[in-house]
Design a protein around this motif. Structure first.
Motif, PDB file in Angstrom:
ATOM      1  N   ALA A   1      50.801  35.367  22.127  1.00 41.42           N
ATOM      2  CA  ALA A   1      49.841  36.357  22.614  1.00 41.42           C
ATOM      3  C   ALA A   1      48.853  35.672  23.533  1.00 41.42           C
ATOM      4  CB  ALA A   1      49.100  37.004  21.450  1.00 41.42           C
ATOM      5  N   ILE A   2      48.459  36.388  24.587  1.00 44.29           N
ATOM      6  CA  ILE A   2      47.395  35.899  25.455  1.00 44.29           C
ATOM      7  C   ILE A   2      46.312  36.959  25.532  1.00 44.29           C
ATOM      8  CG2 ILE A   2      48.733  34.260  26.814  1.00 44.29           C
ATOM      9  CD1 ILE A   2      49.102  36.403  28.912  1.00 44.29           C
ATOM     10  N   SER A   3      45.090  36.474  25.624  1.00 41.27           N
ATOM     11  CA  SER A   3      43.916  37.336  25.711  1.00 41.27           C
ATOM     12  C   SER A   3      43.084  36.849  26.884  1.00 41.27           C
ATOM     13  CB  SER A   3      43.122  37.233  24.400  1.00 41.27           C
ATOM     14  OG  SER A   3      41.867  37.873  24.520  1.00 41.27           O
ATOM     15  N   LEU A   4      42.771  37.751  27.793  1.00 40.96           N
ATOM     16  CA  LEU A   4      41.973  37.401  28.967  1.00 40.96           C
ATOM     17  C   LEU A   4      40.750  38.309  29.028  1.00 40.96           C
ATOM     18  CD1 LEU A   4      41.838  35.596  31.521  1.00 40.96           C
ATOM     19  CD2 LEU A   4      43.005  37.441  32.738  1.00 40.96           C
ATOM     20  N   ARG A   5      39.586  37.682  29.004  1.00 38.42           N
ATOM     21  CA  ARG A   5      38.321  38.419  29.088  1.00 38.42           C
ATOM     22  C   ARG A   5      37.612  38.056  30.382  1.00 38.42           C
ATOM     23  NH1 ARG A   5      37.086  40.763  24.108  1.00 38.42           N
ATOM     24  NH2 ARG A   5      38.418  39.898  22.468  1.00 38.42           N
ATOM     25  N   GLY A   6      37.357  39.063  31.170  1.00 41.16           N
ATOM     26  CA  GLY A   6      36.631  38.909  32.428  1.00 41.16           C
ATOM     27  C   GLY A   6      35.970  40.239  32.689  1.00 41.16           C
ATOM     28  N   ARG A   7      36.556  40.972  33.628  1.00 35.80           N
ATOM     29  CA  ARG A   7      36.131  42.358  33.825  1.00 35.80           C
ATOM     30  C   ARG A   7      36.921  43.168  32.802  1.00 35.80           C
ATOM     31  NH1 ARG A   7      37.409  41.524  39.937  1.00 35.80           N
ATOM     32  NH2 ARG A   7      39.414  42.166  39.124  1.00 35.80           N
ATOM     33  N   GLY A   8      36.397  43.254  31.617  1.00 37.72           N
ATOM     34  CA  GLY A   8      37.104  43.907  30.524  1.00 37.72           C
ATOM     35  C   GLY A   8      37.945  42.906  29.745  1.00 37.72           C
ATOM     36  N   HIS A   9      38.781  43.443  28.881  1.00 39.04           N
ATOM     37  CA  HIS A   9      39.637  42.610  28.024  1.00 39.04           C
ATOM     38  C   HIS A   9      41.066  43.114  28.122  1.00 39.04           C
ATOM     39  CE1 HIS A   9      41.228  41.548  23.818  1.00 39.04           C
ATOM     40  NE2 HIS A   9      41.294  40.466  24.565  1.00 39.04           N
ATOM     41  N   ASP A  10      41.964  42.202  28.443  1.00 41.22           N
ATOM     42  CA  ASP A  10      43.383  42.529  28.518  1.00 41.22           C
ATOM     43  C   ASP A  10      44.166  41.576  27.636  1.00 41.22           C
ATOM     44  OD1 ASP A  10      43.367  44.622  30.590  1.00 41.22           O
ATOM     45  OD2 ASP A  10      42.639  43.009  31.888  1.00 41.22           O
ATOM     46  N   GLN A  11      45.240  42.089  27.039  1.00 38.42           N
ATOM     47  CA  GLN A  11      46.115  41.268  26.207  1.00 38.42           C
ATOM     48  C   GLN A  11      47.563  41.552  26.540  1.00 38.42           C
ATOM     49  OE1 GLN A  11      44.198  41.761  22.035  1.00 38.42           O
ATOM     50  NE2 GLN A  11      45.332  39.838  22.003  1.00 38.42           N
TER      51      GLN A  11
ATOM     52  N   GLY B   1      56.729  30.930  26.993  1.00 44.50           N
ATOM     53  CA  GLY B   1      56.120  31.533  25.812  1.00 44.50           C
ATOM     54  C   GLY B   1      56.361  30.697  24.576  1.00 44.50           C
ATOM     55  N   VAL B   2      57.542  30.113  24.464  1.00 42.17           N
ATOM     56  CA  VAL B   2      57.849  29.243  23.318  1.00 42.17           C
ATOM     57  C   VAL B   2      57.008  27.970  23.404  1.00 42.17           C
ATOM     58  CG1 VAL B   2      59.659  27.970  22.087  1.00 42.17           C
ATOM     59  CG2 VAL B   2      60.178  30.198  23.097  1.00 42.17           C
ATOM     60  N   VAL B   3      56.785  27.477  24.610  1.00 45.23           N
ATOM     61  CA  VAL B   3      55.952  26.290  24.798  1.00 45.23           C
ATOM     62  C   VAL B   3      54.499  26.604  24.413  1.00 45.23           C
ATOM     63  CG1 VAL B   3      55.092  24.593  26.470  1.00 45.23           C
ATOM     64  CG2 VAL B   3      57.476  25.350  26.576  1.00 45.23           C
ATOM     65  N   GLY B   4      54.050  27.836  24.650  1.00 45.45           N
ATOM     66  CA  GLY B   4      52.702  28.206  24.217  1.00 45.45           C
ATOM     67  C   GLY B   4      51.906  29.089  25.146  1.00 45.45           C
ATOM     68  N   LEU B   5      52.437  29.382  26.356  1.00 42.41           N
ATOM     69  CA  LEU B   5      51.722  30.265  27.275  1.00 42.41           C
ATOM     70  C   LEU B   5      52.740  30.979  28.156  1.00 42.41           C
ATOM     71  CD1 LEU B   5      48.814  31.074  28.205  1.00 42.41           C
ATOM     72  CD2 LEU B   5      49.106  29.391  30.039  1.00 42.41           C
ATOM     73  N   PRO B   6      53.057  32.234  27.842  1.00 37.36           N
ATOM     74  CA  PRO B   6      54.050  32.953  28.643  1.00 37.36           C
ATOM     75  C   PRO B   6      53.522  33.211  30.055  1.00 37.36           C
ATOM     76  CG  PRO B   6      53.030  34.428  27.046  1.00 37.36           C
ATOM     77  CD  PRO B   6      52.495  33.062  26.769  1.00 37.36           C
ATOM     78  N   LEU B   7      54.146  32.566  31.032  1.00 38.35           N
ATOM     79  CA  LEU B   7      53.611  32.593  32.397  1.00 38.35           C
ATOM     80  C   LEU B   7      53.736  33.946  33.074  1.00 38.35           C
ATOM     81  CD1 LEU B   7      54.624  29.067  33.686  1.00 38.35           C
ATOM     82  CD2 LEU B   7      52.406  29.856  32.826  1.00 38.35           C
ATOM     83  N   PHE B   8      54.806  34.675  32.815  1.00 36.19           N
ATOM     84  CA  PHE B   8      54.951  36.000  33.415  1.00 36.19           C
ATOM     85  C   PHE B   8      53.781  36.894  33.007  1.00 36.19           C
ATOM     86  CE2 PHE B   8      56.396  40.418  32.994  1.00 36.19           C
ATOM     87  CZ  PHE B   8      56.756  40.688  34.307  1.00 36.19           C
ATOM     88  N   GLU B   9      53.530  36.965  31.715  1.00 39.31           N
ATOM     89  CA  GLU B   9      52.443  37.802  31.199  1.00 39.31           C
ATOM     90  C   GLU B   9      51.074  37.276  31.634  1.00 39.31           C
ATOM     91  OE1 GLU B   9      56.016  38.493  28.644  1.00 39.31           O
ATOM     92  OE2 GLU B   9      55.065  36.728  29.508  1.00 39.31           O
ATOM     93  N   THR B  10      50.928  35.953  31.663  1.00 41.86           N
ATOM     94  CA  THR B  10      49.661  35.358  32.104  1.00 41.86           C
ATOM     95  C   THR B  10      49.360  35.745  33.547  1.00 41.86           C
ATOM     96  OG1 THR B  10      49.906  33.504  30.569  1.00 41.86           O
ATOM     97  CG2 THR B  10      48.431  33.178  32.453  1.00 41.86           C
ATOM     98  N   ALA B  11      50.356  35.634  34.416  1.00 40.78           N
ATOM     99  CA  ALA B  11      50.158  35.990  35.826  1.00 40.78           C
ATOM    100  C   ALA B  11      49.790  37.470  35.975  1.00 40.78           C
ATOM    101  CB  ALA B  11      51.416  35.667  36.631  1.00 40.78           C
ATOM    102  N   MET B  12      50.420  38.332  35.181  1.00 39.75           N
ATOM    103  CA  MET B  12      50.101  39.760  35.243  1.00 39.75           C
ATOM    104  C   MET B  12      48.643  40.013  34.858  1.00 39.75           C
ATOM    105  SD  MET B  12      53.562  41.747  33.910  1.00 39.75           S
ATOM    106  CE  MET B  12      52.558  42.564  32.720  1.00 39.75           C
ATOM    107  N   LEU B  13      48.180  39.368  33.789  1.00 35.60           N
ATOM    108  CA  LEU B  13      46.796  39.578  33.358  1.00 35.60           C
ATOM    109  C   LEU B  13      45.809  38.990  34.364  1.00 35.60           C
ATOM    110  CD1 LEU B  13      46.760  39.103  29.488  1.00 35.60           C
ATOM    111  CD2 LEU B  13      47.218  41.149  30.838  1.00 35.60           C
ATOM    112  N   LEU B  14      46.133  37.828  34.913  1.00 29.21           N
ATOM    113  CA  LEU B  14      45.253  37.240  35.928  1.00 29.21           C
ATOM    114  C   LEU B  14      45.145  38.149  37.148  1.00 29.21           C
ATOM    115  CD1 LEU B  14      46.341  33.495  35.727  1.00 29.21           C
ATOM    116  CD2 LEU B  14      44.127  34.451  35.026  1.00 29.21           C
ATOM    117  N   GLU B  15      46.265  38.731  37.544  1.00 29.81           N
ATOM    118  CA  GLU B  15      46.257  39.641  38.695  1.00 29.81           C
ATOM    119  C   GLU B  15      45.351  40.843  38.435  1.00 29.81           C
ATOM    120  OE1 GLU B  15      49.537  42.006  41.303  1.00 29.81           O
ATOM    121  OE2 GLU B  15      50.036  39.981  40.648  1.00 29.81           O
TER     122      GLU B  15
END
Length: 192
Positions: free
Chosen positions: A107-117, A169-183
């Protein structure tokens, strides 16, 4: 817009993954109680822990930079495996994973302008493991601080017959989902 974020994690693997996609960050790790709650599902567990880490980090720093936190759990038969306490515990985990398919929830959680997971769920199939190779693997030191007692990005890769889902994601940070949340926060990793 700047690509800089705050990474609420001390994990060198998460730093390497952010480096891989060109996201600059500064580290501000937070420690929280990561004990699963009674009857908490693995999905609810990783979402809660990632959200608590990002919330605590954001509150402590009072920064305008987005805060990224993550949590990863290795799950076999609905049970969260955690990190091994010692060799016996690590051996028991690897014996349980031997010849079976398990899931890795990240799971990733990004807090900036609001909160997305977001959550990545990956199925990992292990081949049968011999007792001698489990012991040899433990001696590498690689499994001691890893969920499920293995690192897919290291020597533990030789145990993996197949994966369905996100390697990162198995390593510890799913990059596809991370990039989507950053965008969603206005950080496009492909912008110059």
């Amino acid at each position: 817009m700047t690509k800089q974020i705050i990474l609420a994690s001390a994990s060198p693997r998460r730093r390497e993954l952010l480096d891989q996609i060109g996201v600059s960050y500064r580290v501000h790790a937070v420690d929280i109680d990561e004990t699963p709650r009674l009857n908490e599902s693995p999905l609810a567990y990783v979402e809660r822990v990632a959200a608590e880490k990002s919330a605590i980090c954001r509150e402590r720093l009072q920064s305008d930079l987005p805060v990224l936190a993550a949590d990863t759990a290795v799950v076999l038969n609905g049970r969260i495996m955690g990190k091994p306490h010692d060799f016996e515990h690590g051996r028991a985990m690897l014996e349980a994973l031997s010849g079976k398919t398990h899931r890795v929830y990240s799971a990733i959680s990004l807090r900036g302008r609001g909160h997305d997971q977001a959550v990545s769920i990956t199925e990992v199939s292990f081949r049968e493991l011999a007792a001698a190779e489990i012991e040899a693997y433990w001696r590498t030191g690689e499994s001691r601080d890893k969920a499920g007692a293995y690192a897919i990005q290291g020597h533990g890769a030789v145990f993996v017959r197949s994966i369905t889902g996100s390697f990162s994601g198995v390593v510890g940070l799913p990059l596809f989902e991370t990039a989507m949340l950053l965008e969603k926060q206005g950080i496009n990793i492909l912008d110059e």
